[in-house]
Design an enzyme around this catalytic site. Structure first.
Site, PDB file in Angstrom:
ATOM      1  N   THR A  44       0.919  -0.778   0.112  1.00 21.42           N
ATOM      2  CA  THR A  44       0.136  -0.002  -0.126  1.00 21.42           C
ATOM      3  C   THR A  44       1.289   1.328  -0.085  1.00 21.42           C
ATOM      4  O   THR A  44       0.827   2.553  -0.421  1.00 21.42           O
ATOM      5  CB  THR A  44      -1.367   0.425   1.229  1.00 21.42           C
ATOM      6  OG1 THR A  44      -2.048  -1.191   1.054  1.00 21.42           O
ATOM      7  CG2 THR A  44      -1.363   1.698   0.734  1.00 21.42           C
ATOM      8  N   HIS A  52      -7.826   3.598 -10.972  1.00 21.55           N
ATOM      9  CA  HIS A  52      -7.884   3.557 -12.280  1.00 21.55           C
ATOM     10  C   HIS A  52      -9.655   2.914 -12.843  1.00 21.55           C
ATOM     11  O   HIS A  52     -10.135   2.508 -11.430  1.00 21.55           O
ATOM     12  CB  HIS A  52      -7.747   1.756 -12.392  1.00 21.55           C
ATOM     13  CG  HIS A  52      -5.852   0.939 -12.193  1.00 21.55           C
ATOM     14  ND1 HIS A  52      -4.994   2.168 -13.322  1.00 21.55           N
ATOM     15  CD2 HIS A  52      -5.353   0.753 -11.454  1.00 21.55           C
ATOM     16  CE1 HIS A  52      -4.385   1.547 -12.844  1.00 21.55           C
ATOM     17  NE2 HIS A  52      -3.988   0.863 -11.343  1.00 21.55           N
ATOM     18  N   VAL A 175       0.981 -12.741  13.737  1.00 23.69           N
ATOM     19  CA  VAL A 175       0.231 -14.382  13.662  1.00 23.69           C
ATOM     20  C   VAL A 175       1.315 -15.228  13.279  1.00 23.69           C
ATOM     21  O   VAL A 175       2.423 -15.080  13.375  1.00 23.69           O
ATOM     22  CB  VAL A 175      -0.329 -14.256  12.375  1.00 23.69           C
ATOM     23  CG1 VAL A 175      -1.758 -15.102  12.500  1.00 23.69           C
ATOM     24  CG2 VAL A 175      -1.670 -13.161  12.735  1.00 23.69           C
TER      25      VAL A 175
END
Length: 486
Positions: A44, A52, A175
């Site tokens: 990101t 787009h 995690v």
């Protein structure tokens, strides 16, 4: 830590934060876990920042469906969440008859995908709007619904709105396992403890296949594809472009483009380098890559001002083995919901992906919409954009807005303090930079970096030696003798 949640979102990029934002509209206990100190620390933060129009993806694919829907949703979200978006439109340029035929294919595909306003224009028509593009451009596909944005700002806005509506964001939370009993998700194990839950949404970017395997689903693979970029100083824009200018696409992607940013800079890139799966986090720039980018960019805009370069960077895209977004419930593990393989146009698609997945959870659980849902997020002061009278009033209220910390971008101490104490506040030097632009100017933090470090230390009540640049172990001070932080 042991806690309960209805839904755990894994991954704090644009997809994960958009999902959390959508979940927060319902009476669901939603938690997002991100392994780094900052959100949007992966793909990101390092992409082309383009919303787009939706003509590129194959008709009927998840990419096409989510792209067109997401683009439309951002037109509404822009004002609701105060998003940094400029609806610039975009061009795909053709240099010869063969490429003109590709434009016709894109036009037909875009029409089939439901993209409004597409048309093919001549090179001369394009040069009236973008006078610095090559005289060799014969024609272009014009897409008026495309835009440019600040991706980190979008992700942050989604997260902030979610938090003020009761969702939780846990950063520096890696995690380590997913507990599955009788074929169903029961809990997410992290290095901070256990979160008991019935639903896990896997939005872990280039690591989504690894997370999926933790839950017993090995049905897809994610392969890393590196893309290198060069960013130019704001002074270069007058010699470059104001909209995204694409070449005709290839099987590797949309190609090396020349594009403006919402902040007034211009960049060129990205190239496309398929990498070994062991190098998912390799973000080193290369000299051959820089040469390749400049060579191809000059075919679109001949006079690239290399001397105005202020930085180079790399983004790693998550390419799925299926060739499309992987969205929806796992066929192997109940409660595991995939949001994987989110490469371009993933940024544009994020709010549509979020709605698509959350609608499924709501339908299954019967969760009611919140009656007290709050739209928007706290206003973020931007001192340099204020009228003089408003600046004086703000300084009178808080003198820290009268102390300029970043001279290149005119960012004040007050803005930096606000960025640290927002609902999902900055925890690192780069976190401050992306929220305020302190350090994004010509000197790239050479002047303001030490001052930002001091402010972070003071406001977070941590020693200066605990301040980090961005990632978990990116401490600003290094002790050569101990081989660790100072």
């Amino acid at each position: 830590m042991t806690k309960q949640a209805d839904v755990v979102v894994i991954g704090g990029g644009i997809t994960g934060t958009a999902i959390l934002h959508e979940l927060a509209k319902y009476n669901l206990r939603a938690v997002l876990v991100e392994q780094e100190p900052e959100l949007a620390a992966g793909t990101t933060k390092a992409n082309s920042a383009i919303l787009h129009a939706g003509f590129d993806a194959p008709t009927g694919s998840m990419k096409a469906r989510m792209n067109v829907a997401g683009n439309a949703m951002y037109h509404d979200l822009k004002d609701e969440l105060d998003l940094d978006i400029r609806w610039s439109g975009s061009y795909v340029a053709a240099l010869d008859d063969e490429q003109m035929a590709v434009l016709q294919e894109l036009l037909e595909r875009g029409n089939a995908n439901g993209v409004p306003g597409l048309k093919i224009i001549s090179g001369d028509e394009m040069r009236k709007e973008e006078p610095n593009v090559s005289k060799d451009i014969k024609g272009a596909l014009w897409a008026p619904t495309a835009g440019i944005c600040w991706p980190f700002g979008l992700a942050l806005a989604f997260a902030e709105n979610a938090v003020i509506n009761g969702a939780e964001v846990i950063r520096e939370c890696q995690v380590t396992g997913i507990t599955v009993e009788d074929g169903a998700v029961k809990a997410v194990e992290t290095d901070k403890g256990t979160i008991e839950t019935k639903y896990v949404i896997n939005a872990a970017g280039v690591h989504a296949d690894e997370i999926s395997r933790l839950a017993g689903d090995d049905s897809f693979q994610i392969h890393p594809r590196r893309g290198e970029y060069i960013l130019f100083d704001k002074t270069a824009q007058k010699d470059l472009v104001y909209s995204p200018i694409f070449p005709t696409p290839t099987k590797m992607g949309k190609g090396i483009l020349v594009c403006a940013t919402t902040h007034g800079n211009v960049f060129v890139g990205p190239n496309a380098q398929d990498m070994p799966d062991s190098e998912k986090d390799d973000t080193a720039v290369t000299i051959p890559g820089m040469d390749d980018i400049l060579d191809k960019a000059r075919r679109l805009v001949p006079n690239i001002p290399v001397g105005a370069t202020i930085t180079e960077f790399v983004g790693v895209r998550a390419v799925s083995s299926t060739g499309d977004f992987i969205l929806g419930p796992s066929e192997k593990t109940k409660g595991l919901i995939q949001a994987a393989g989110i490469q371009s146009p993933g940024l544009t698609s994020a709010p549509a992906i979020a709605k698509y997945l959350v609608d499924g959870i709501v339908a299954e659980t019967g969760a009611a919409a919140k009656t007290d849902y709050k739209k928007g997020r706290p206003a973020q002061p931007c001192f340099r954009m204020m009228a003089e009278a408003d600046q004086k009033a703000l300084i009178a209220k808080d003198p820290r807005y009268g102390r300029v910390i970043c001279r290149c971008e005119t960012i004040t101490e007050g803005e930096i303090v606000d960025a640290i104490h927002r609902p999902v506040g900055a925890r690192t030097v780069d976190g401050v930079k992306r929220r305020t632009r302190a350090g994004m100017g010509r000197c790239q933090g050479g002047f303001c970096g030490p001052r930002v470090t001091q402010i972070l230390s003071r406001e977070l009540n941590i020693p200066v030696t605990e301040v980090r640049k961005e990632m978990r172990n990116s401490y600003m001070f290094y002790d050569k003798e101990s081989g660790g932080k100072a």
